[in-house]
Motif scaffolding. Structure first.
Motif, PDB file in Angstrom:
ATOM      1  N   VAL A   6      -2.435 -15.519  -5.181  1.00  0.00           N
ATOM      2  CA  VAL A   6      -2.922 -14.271  -4.167  1.00  0.00           C
ATOM      3  C   VAL A   6      -1.548 -14.322  -3.321  1.00  0.00           C
ATOM      4  O   VAL A   6      -1.502 -12.874  -3.101  1.00  0.00           O
ATOM      5  N   LEU A  33      -9.243  -7.722  -3.257  1.00  0.00           N
ATOM      6  CA  LEU A  33      -8.343  -8.073  -3.834  1.00  0.00           C
ATOM      7  C   LEU A  33      -7.880  -6.742  -4.231  1.00  0.00           C
ATOM      8  O   LEU A  33      -7.999  -5.959  -4.732  1.00  0.00           O
ATOM      9  N   GLY A  83      -2.916 -11.251  -0.004  1.00  0.00           N
ATOM     10  CA  GLY A  83      -4.485 -11.450  -0.914  1.00  0.00           C
ATOM     11  C   GLY A  83      -4.442 -12.516   0.609  1.00  0.00           C
ATOM     12  O   GLY A  83      -4.459 -12.604   1.255  1.00  0.00           O
TER      13      GLY A  83
END
Length: 140
Positions: free
Chosen positions: A79, A2, A84
């Protein structure tokens, strides 16, 4: 795996989830509790609000809170604004064209792993992680 921003977003959402029902939290308060630079966090929180993850309120008594219950908020939603794991697989080696018919050297192994990561983010709710140490930061 991430980005730093996505990690900050996850930490912040866990922080807010642990305090859900306690009202709105100011950027400065969250930044201090989590040790995240205030200006960087402010931009991150505004992106989360635009994505519908957080509710924001301006003014003297303004701040941020989760837009929906932690049990209804997936990690993928948190995310996603920061690129993400989204379910769309990217080439581990950065190739523009990487597929089963035109694979890079890592394609076969990465395909299986990235699928598991995407599934984890889609199926894991914020509430599933509320007992993690990061979620307890700042709690007595």
């Amino acid at each position: 795996m991430l980005s730093q921003t996505a990690e900050y977003a996850l930490r912040t959402v866990l922080y807010l989830a642990a305090r859900q029902g306690d009202g709105l939290f100011r950027v400065s308060e969250i930044a201090e509790e989590l040790g995240i630079p205030r200006n960087y966090l402010s931009k991150t929180l505004h992106l989360l609000a635009r994505a519908g993850v957080l509710h924001s309120s301006r003014g003297k008594h303004g701040g941020f809170r989760l837009a929906k219950p932690a049990s209804e908020l997936s990690l993928a939603e948190v995310v996603a604004p920061f690129n993400g794991p989204s379910g769309e697989r990217i080439c581990l080696l950065g190739r523009v064209a990487c597929s089963d018919t035109d694979p890079c050297p890592a394609h076969g192994k990465w395909k299986a792993v990235s699928g598991q990561v995407s599934t984890f983010f889609r199926e894991t709710m914020v509430s599933d992680l509320q007992e993690s140490p990061v979620a307890r930061v700042g709690r007595a």
